[in-house]
Structure formats: structure tokens, C-alpha cells
Design a protein around this motif. Structure first.
Motif, PDB file in Angstrom:
ATOM      1  N   VAL A   1       0.857  -1.186   0.000  1.00 58.42           N
ATOM      2  CA  VAL A   1       0.000   0.000   0.000  1.00 58.42           C
ATOM      3  C   VAL A   1       0.894   1.238   0.000  1.00 58.42           C
ATOM      4  CG1 VAL A   1      -1.780   1.268   1.263  1.00 58.42           C
ATOM      5  CG2 VAL A   1      -1.790  -1.230   1.268  1.00 58.42           C
ATOM      6  N   PRO A   2       0.903   1.987  -1.101  1.00 59.06           N
ATOM      7  CA  PRO A   2       1.843   3.100  -1.222  1.00 59.06           C
ATOM      8  C   PRO A   2       1.681   4.209  -0.180  1.00 59.06           C
ATOM      9  CG  PRO A   2       0.883   2.571  -3.351  1.00 59.06           C
ATOM     10  CD  PRO A   2       0.135   1.784  -2.328  1.00 59.06           C
ATOM     11  N   ALA A   3       0.527   4.321   0.447  1.00 57.68           N
ATOM     12  CA  ALA A   3       0.316   5.416   1.395  1.00 57.68           C
ATOM     13  C   ALA A   3       1.043   5.189   2.723  1.00 57.68           C
ATOM     14  CB  ALA A   3      -1.173   5.607   1.650  1.00 57.68           C
ATOM     15  N   LEU A   4       1.448   3.965   2.990  1.00 58.05           N
ATOM     16  CA  LEU A   4       2.132   3.649   4.247  1.00 58.05           C
ATOM     17  C   LEU A   4       3.636   3.499   4.011  1.00 58.05           C
ATOM     18  CD1 LEU A   4      -0.281   0.918   5.664  1.00 58.05           C
ATOM     19  CD2 LEU A   4      -0.054   3.267   6.447  1.00 58.05           C
ATOM     20  N   PRO A   5       4.450   4.127   4.846  1.00 60.43           N
ATOM     21  CA  PRO A   5       5.905   3.986   4.693  1.00 60.43           C
ATOM     22  C   PRO A   5       6.391   2.672   5.316  1.00 60.43           C
ATOM     23  CG  PRO A   5       5.425   5.472   6.494  1.00 60.43           C
ATOM     24  CD  PRO A   5       4.093   5.072   5.893  1.00 60.43           C
ATOM     25  N   GLY A   6       6.310   1.593   4.557  1.00 64.82           N
ATOM     26  CA  GLY A   6       6.572   0.260   5.078  1.00 64.82           C
ATOM     27  C   GLY A   6       7.934   0.055   5.706  1.00 64.82           C
ATOM     28  N   VAL A   7       8.984   0.411   4.997  1.00 65.25           N
ATOM     29  CA  VAL A   7      10.335   0.157   5.496  1.00 65.25           C
ATOM     30  C   VAL A   7      10.643   0.998   6.737  1.00 65.25           C
ATOM     31  CG1 VAL A   7      12.790   0.109   4.882  1.00 65.25           C
ATOM     32  CG2 VAL A   7      11.081  -0.586   3.201  1.00 65.25           C
ATOM     33  N   PRO A   8      10.325   2.298   6.765  1.00 60.30           N
ATOM     34  CA  PRO A   8      10.563   3.048   8.003  1.00 60.30           C
ATOM     35  C   PRO A   8       9.764   2.524   9.206  1.00 60.30           C
ATOM     36  CG  PRO A   8      10.330   4.569   6.185  1.00 60.30           C
ATOM     37  CD  PRO A   8       9.964   3.206   5.665  1.00 60.30           C
ATOM     38  N   LEU A   9       8.560   2.023   8.979  1.00 59.59           N
ATOM     39  CA  LEU A   9       7.783   1.459  10.082  1.00 59.59           C
ATOM     40  C   LEU A   9       8.450   0.201  10.633  1.00 59.59           C
ATOM     41  CD1 LEU A   9       4.122   1.923   8.792  1.00 59.59           C
ATOM     42  CD2 LEU A   9       5.241   3.129  10.672  1.00 59.59           C
ATOM     43  N   SER A  10       8.962  -0.630   9.744  1.00 60.06           N
ATOM     44  CA  SER A  10       9.670  -1.837  10.184  1.00 60.06           C
ATOM     45  C   SER A  10      10.949  -1.469  10.924  1.00 60.06           C
ATOM     46  CB  SER A  10       9.988  -2.738   8.989  1.00 60.06           C
ATOM     47  OG  SER A  10       8.800  -3.240   8.432  1.00 60.06           O
TER      48      SER A  10
ATOM     49  N   LEU B   1      -2.301  12.313  -5.210  1.00 60.92           N
ATOM     50  CA  LEU B   1      -3.564  11.679  -5.598  1.00 60.92           C
ATOM     51  C   LEU B   1      -3.834  10.385  -4.842  1.00 60.92           C
ATOM     52  CD1 LEU B   1      -3.308  12.263  -9.456  1.00 60.92           C
ATOM     53  CD2 LEU B   1      -4.527  13.640  -7.764  1.00 60.92           C
ATOM     54  N   GLY B   2      -3.044  10.113  -3.839  1.00 63.77           N
ATOM     55  CA  GLY B   2      -3.270   8.924  -3.019  1.00 63.77           C
ATOM     56  C   GLY B   2      -2.606   7.684  -3.580  1.00 63.77           C
ATOM     57  N   PRO B   3      -2.949   6.536  -3.007  1.00 69.94           N
ATOM     58  CA  PRO B   3      -2.283   5.284  -3.392  1.00 69.94           C
ATOM     59  C   PRO B   3      -2.375   4.951  -4.881  1.00 69.94           C
ATOM     60  CG  PRO B   3      -3.566   4.971  -1.392  1.00 69.94           C
ATOM     61  CD  PRO B   3      -3.872   6.349  -1.906  1.00 69.94           C
ATOM     62  N   TRP B   4      -3.544   5.131  -5.456  1.00 70.26           N
ATOM     63  CA  TRP B   4      -3.680   4.804  -6.877  1.00 70.26           C
ATOM     64  C   TRP B   4      -2.881   5.764  -7.744  1.00 70.26           C
ATOM     65  CZ3 TRP B   4      -4.918   0.233  -8.236  1.00 70.26           C
ATOM     66  CH2 TRP B   4      -5.748  -0.533  -7.430  1.00 70.26           C
ATOM     67  N   GLY B   5      -2.771   6.998  -7.318  1.00 70.77           N
ATOM     68  CA  GLY B   5      -1.966   7.971  -8.048  1.00 70.77           C
ATOM     69  C   GLY B   5      -0.497   7.589  -8.075  1.00 70.77           C
ATOM     70  N   ILE B   6      -0.020   7.040  -6.964  1.00 77.30           N
ATOM     71  CA  ILE B   6       1.382   6.621  -6.898  1.00 77.30           C
ATOM     72  C   ILE B   6       1.620   5.417  -7.796  1.00 77.30           C
ATOM     73  CG2 ILE B   6       3.165   5.713  -5.345  1.00 77.30           C
ATOM     74  CD1 ILE B   6       1.808   7.354  -3.103  1.00 77.30           C
ATOM     75  N   ILE B   7       0.613   4.564  -7.926  1.00 81.94           N
ATOM     76  CA  ILE B   7       0.760   3.367  -8.753  1.00 81.94           C
ATOM     77  C   ILE B   7       0.673   3.698 -10.238  1.00 81.94           C
ATOM     78  CG2 ILE B   7      -0.322   1.161  -9.362  1.00 81.94           C
ATOM     79  CD1 ILE B   7      -1.094   0.945  -6.358  1.00 81.94           C
ATOM     80  N   ILE B   8      -0.333   4.478 -10.625  1.00 81.88           N
ATOM     81  CA  ILE B   8      -0.520   4.718 -12.062  1.00 81.88           C
ATOM     82  C   ILE B   8       0.112   6.022 -12.548  1.00 81.88           C
ATOM     83  CG2 ILE B   8      -2.615   3.325 -12.195  1.00 81.88           C
ATOM     84  CD1 ILE B   8      -4.233   5.945 -12.251  1.00 81.88           C
TER      85      ILE B   8
END
Length: 157
Positions: free
Chosen positions: A22-31, A96-103
Motif C-alpha cells: 500500500v503506497p500510502a504507508l511507509p513500510g520500510v521506516p515502520l519496520s 492523488l493517493g495510493p492509486w496515483g502513486i501506482i498509475i
């Protein structure tokens, strides 16, 4: 208190793994934050070298996450316009949110390639490279978070 910190760390790890997809969450920094929280317990003490290395890995992976889509565009033969389009599409997509980051990078690469060359096949190829770069960045994030999860669990055993 240690149990509370371990639970918070575990929740951060799970959220971090979800954040790889999910692009809206900073996965690696959270881990990475989960490793620090575990370090704050009396049960586990990571070395400073370990924490520093994972801090650098976290920064590098975060930077790569924004750079790799442009590299993917270039890798499949996209022009500089496609690379610029991918980068601009990513920046616009951030708003534009998660979908914006993907497309966003895909659309940016396609549109900018079409500006330079009206051959839609070439433009799609460039956009596909951007998408491949995004997927590669996701794999890098998953590997990083997976390894941090491994170290978190191994330290508790």
C-alpha cells in the motif's frame, strides 16, 4: 513494559509489511521503527552498528522507491522524455493517493513519450517499464521488511 513495547513493535512490523504493498504507508521506516522499539526493551539490545546499517538500508530503499520507476522506463528503452514523465507522474501521483502513486509514473511516461514521438506502442513500452520499476521497488521493500521481521523475531527467541 517490555511486553507492551514488543506488541507495539510487532504491530509496526505488520503495518510495515502492508506498507510495502500500500503506497500510502511507509513500510520500510515502520519496520525500522519496530527494531528501535524492540531495542528499547530490557530483553533485546541490538548493536549500534546493526541499527546504523539498517538505518542506511531504510534510507536507500526509500530513495530507490522513488527512483526505480524512472530507471525501469529507461531500461526498456524509454527516452529521456519518458523518464521525465515517469518522475513527474510519480510526483503528481503522490498528491492523488495510493492509486496515483501506482498509475502516475505509468501515465506520465506514456504521455511524455507521446509528446516526443506519437508512436503509441513505444509510449506504452515506456509506461510498462515504469510499472516494472514500481514492481521492482515493491520487491525491494518486501525483502527489506521481511529481513527486519526476521531479525525482530530471531532476537525474541
Amino acid at each position: 513494559m517490555d511486553i507492551f513495547l514488543i506488541i507495539i513493535g510487532a504491530l509496526l512490523l505488520l503495518t510495515g509489511l502492508v506498507g510495502c504493498i500500500v503506497p500510502a504507508l511507509p513500510g520500510v521506516p515502520l519496520s525500522y521503527a519496530a527494531l528501535w522499539i524492540l531495542h528499547l526493551t530490557d530483553k533485546v539490545q541490538f548493536g549500534w552498528k546493526f541499527l546504523l546499517i539498517w538505518g542506511v538500508v531504510t534510507i536507500v530503499v526509500q530513495v530507490l522507491d522513488y527512483v526505480v520507476p524512472a530507471w525501469g522506463t529507461k531500461y526498456v528503452g524509454g527516452t529521456k522524455m519518458g523518464v521525465w514523465g515517469s518522475t513527474i507522474g510519480l510526483i503528481v501521483g503522490l498528491f492523488l493517493g495510493p492509486w496515483g502513486i501506482i498509475i502516475g509514473p505509468f501515465i506520465g511516461a506514456v504521455v511524455f513519450e507521446l509528446i516526443k514521438n506519437p508512436d503509441f506502442k513505444v509510449a506504452l513500452k515506456s509506461g510498462f517499464g515504469s510499472f516494472l520499476g514500481l514492481l521492482f521497488g515493491t520487491v525491494i521493500k518486501l525483502i527489506s521488511c521481511g529481513l527486519m521481521t526476521y531479525y525482530f523475531i530471531a532476537a525474541l527467541l
